[in-house]
Design a protein around this motif. Structure first.
Motif, PDB file in Angstrom:
ATOM      1  N   UNK A   1       0.831  -1.205   0.000  1.00 13.99           N
ATOM      2  CA  UNK A   1       0.000   0.000   0.000  1.00 13.99           C
ATOM      3  C   UNK A   1       0.864   1.252   0.000  1.00 13.99           C
ATOM      4  N   UNK A   2       1.975   1.237   0.750  1.00 16.38           N
ATOM      5  CA  UNK A   2       2.871   2.395   0.787  1.00 16.38           C
ATOM      6  C   UNK A   2       3.395   2.712  -0.617  1.00 16.38           C
ATOM      7  N   UNK A   3       3.776   1.664  -1.353  1.00 12.03           N
ATOM      8  CA  UNK A   3       4.263   1.886  -2.716  1.00 12.03           C
ATOM      9  C   UNK A   3       3.151   2.388  -3.628  1.00 12.03           C
ATOM     10  N   UNK A   4       1.933   1.870  -3.412  1.00 13.61           N
ATOM     11  CA  UNK A   4       0.802   2.330  -4.223  1.00 13.61           C
ATOM     12  C   UNK A   4       0.450   3.782  -3.924  1.00 13.61           C
ATOM     13  N   UNK A   5       0.763   4.236  -2.709  1.00 14.29           N
ATOM     14  CA  UNK A   5       0.452   5.612  -2.313  1.00 14.29           C
ATOM     15  C   UNK A   5       1.446   6.614  -2.886  1.00 14.29           C
ATOM     16  N   UNK A   6       2.560   6.114  -3.433  1.00 14.07           N
ATOM     17  CA  UNK A   6       3.525   7.014  -4.061  1.00 14.07           C
ATOM     18  C   UNK A   6       2.846   7.704  -5.245  1.00 14.07           C
TER      19      UNK A   6
ATOM     20  N   UNK B   1      15.409   4.552 -11.277  1.00 14.59           N
ATOM     21  CA  UNK B   1      14.035   4.265 -10.868  1.00 14.59           C
ATOM     22  C   UNK B   1      13.979   3.901  -9.390  1.00 14.59           C
ATOM     23  N   UNK B   2      14.939   3.090  -8.930  1.00 11.69           N
ATOM     24  CA  UNK B   2      14.975   2.691  -7.522  1.00 11.69           C
ATOM     25  C   UNK B   2      15.192   3.906  -6.620  1.00 11.69           C
ATOM     26  N   UNK B   3      16.074   4.811  -7.041  1.00 13.09           N
ATOM     27  CA  UNK B   3      16.339   6.021  -6.260  1.00 13.09           C
ATOM     28  C   UNK B   3      15.105   6.910  -6.196  1.00 13.09           C
ATOM     29  N   UNK B   4      14.395   7.012  -7.311  1.00 10.06           N
ATOM     30  CA  UNK B   4      13.178   7.831  -7.337  1.00 10.06           C
ATOM     31  C   UNK B   4      12.111   7.248  -6.418  1.00 10.06           C
ATOM     32  N   UNK B   5      11.927   5.911  -6.477  1.00 11.85           N
ATOM     33  CA  UNK B   5      10.921   5.275  -5.600  1.00 11.85           C
ATOM     34  C   UNK B   5      11.262   5.473  -4.123  1.00 11.85           C
ATOM     35  N   UNK B   6      12.545   5.316  -3.786  1.00  9.31           N
ATOM     36  CA  UNK B   6      12.966   5.467  -2.390  1.00  9.31           C
ATOM     37  C   UNK B   6      12.717   6.890  -1.900  1.00  9.31           C
ATOM     38  N   UNK B   7      12.995   7.860  -2.743  1.00  8.99           N
ATOM     39  CA  UNK B   7      12.810   9.271  -2.369  1.00  8.99           C
ATOM     40  C   UNK B   7      11.323   9.576  -2.159  1.00  8.99           C
ATOM     41  N   UNK B   8      10.498   9.070  -3.047  1.00 11.53           N
ATOM     42  CA  UNK B   8       9.062   9.308  -2.923  1.00 11.53           C
ATOM     43  C   UNK B   8       8.466   8.564  -1.723  1.00 11.53           C
ATOM     44  N   UNK B   9       9.008   7.360  -1.441  1.00  9.04           N
ATOM     45  CA  UNK B   9       8.501   6.561  -0.323  1.00  9.04           C
ATOM     46  C   UNK B   9       8.753   7.266   1.009  1.00  9.04           C
ATOM     47  N   UNK B  10       9.864   7.994   1.103  1.00  7.61           N
ATOM     48  CA  UNK B  10      10.169   8.751   2.312  1.00  7.61           C
ATOM     49  C   UNK B  10       9.052   9.760   2.604  1.00  7.61           C
ATOM     50  N   UNK B  11       8.511  10.357   1.563  1.00  7.07           N
ATOM     51  CA  UNK B  11       7.452  11.364   1.729  1.00  7.07           C
ATOM     52  C   UNK B  11       6.122  10.716   2.122  1.00  7.07           C
ATOM     53  N   UNK B  12       5.879   9.504   1.587  1.00  6.89           N
ATOM     54  CA  UNK B  12       4.630   8.809   1.894  1.00  6.89           C
ATOM     55  C   UNK B  12       4.626   8.350   3.343  1.00  6.89           C
ATOM     56  N   UNK B  13       5.754   7.779   3.779  1.00  5.04           N
ATOM     57  CA  UNK B  13       5.866   7.262   5.140  1.00  5.04           C
ATOM     58  C   UNK B  13       5.992   8.417   6.130  1.00  5.04           C
TER      59      UNK B  13
END
Length: 354
Positions: free
Chosen positions: A94-99, A342-354
């Motif tokens: 869900x966290x990844x989907x919320x990105x 892509x991995x770096x972008x996902x990690x950066x966005x995930x920080x904002x979601x969490x």
């Protein structure tokens, strides 16, 4: 643990979206209906996961209440163990989907490569980048169509413009926008000295007509005789097309197609892409510096990558990732660079979601 209230709101919003799509007024609005349909399809997996999560929370609470009943205690413990094992991976999904999704990720693209500093060597390098992208696209099963090109006398291109069509093209190629720098001994160098040259790459998501409304009265269309090498009739008729979008001042042209009509269609595709890119840039600016700092949204004036031939190394400066010179320029090594971005972008966005 995720907030139950937030999950419930996601489910409610999805149901409301479905109801809104059945509104006759929305159905009659082609642009709005297309937008909602796309959003509905995108939000479906998230809504299903959120609903599942809420149900798990309800089942977990019910199972814990059963612990007080001696006859149900064993069953309750099994249920609690099952649900508590199921919740963590569901939370991560869900966290990844919320990105927040990039609205252009599913789109085809138009790529513009221009020789920068370095004279003839810059044009040769621009040609090398073009060949790199062609090979990468072929490995992905994507289709490439050249829209416009200005070859250099010494090889390569002063400028080349092409379309790439396929599955989720922009989601991978968006990372290529920016300044690419090469350090090597040019073919034009007789003393064996290493030169530094640059080329700029712009990756534009292709826009649909319903997304960008261009009024005929806002266009000035000029036709002229195409120059350079070409097929039959290319250099003998006024087939090349230049379109000026008066409100924005944007100018696009196409001369590599077989007819004036095809060149006009190609030029209009480029114009829509540039206007869409401009619209996205304005939206990102309105969202603030944090959004603009995301990986993959770099301006074309930003130096993103250095190709160092003597050291057989390619360095992506945004994430400090290194690969080998020949493998990247041959197209095969570009995949690992993009995967890292892509991995770096996902990690950066995930920080904002969490």
């Amino acid at each position: 643990m995720l907030e139950r209230e937030k999950m419930e709101k996601i489910v409610v919003a999805y149901d409301e979206l479905q109801e809104k799509m059945s509104d006759p007024a929305v159905i009659a609005d082609q642009r709005e209906y297309a937008r909602l349909t796309k959003e509905y399809a995108h939000q479906g997996p998230l809504a299903a996961a959120a609903k599942h999560y809420v149900q798990d929370l309800d089942d977990l609470a019910e199972a814990k209440e059963m612990l007080a009943d001696p006859e149900m205690k064993e069953f309750a413990q099994e249920e609690i163990s099952r649900i508590e094992g199921e919740l963590p991976p569901l939370e991560e999904d869900i966290k990844y989907m919320l990105i927040p999704a990039d609205p252009a990720d599913d789109k085809d693209i138009i790529v513009e490569i221009r020789a920068g500093a370095g004279g003839d060597e810059a044009a040769i390098f621009a040609g090398d980048l073009y060949k790199m992208y062609v090979r990468f696209a072929e490995s992905r099963g994507w289709k490439i169509e050249t829209l416009d090109a200005s070859p250099s006398e010494m090889g390569g291109y002063k400028e080349v413009q092409f379309k790439v069509k396929g599955d989720k093209v922009y989601s991978e190629m968006k990372f290529e926008s920016g300044v690419h720098r090469v350090q090597r001994v040019p073919k034009t160098e007789s003393q064996g000295r290493i030169h530094t040259s640059t080329a700029t790459v712009a990756v534009l998501p292709e826009a649909d007509e319903v997304e960008i409304d261009i009024k005929p009265e806002d266009l000035r269309i000029d036709v002229y005789r195409a120059g350079g090498p070409g097929g039959q009739c290319v250099n003998t008729t006024d087939s090349a097309v230049r379109i000026t979008h008066l409100p924005s001042g944007l100018v696009v042209q196409s001369q590599d197609q077989k007819s004036q009509l095809q060149n006009k269609i190609a030029a209009m595709a480029v114009l829509r892409a540039r206007l869409y890119d401009k619209m996205l840039a304005e939206q990102q600016a309105a969202e603030g510096a944090e959004r603009r700092a995301q990986i993959g949204t770099g301006d074309r004036s930003e130096k993103i990558r250095t190709y160092n031939a003597p050291q057989d190394r390619v360095t992506d400066h945004r994430i400090g990732f290194n690969s080998t010179y020949n493998s990247v320029l041959l197209g095969s090594g570009l995949e690992e660079v993009i995967t890292a971005l892509q991995a770096a972008e996902r990690a950066k966005k995930l920080e904002q979601v969490v």
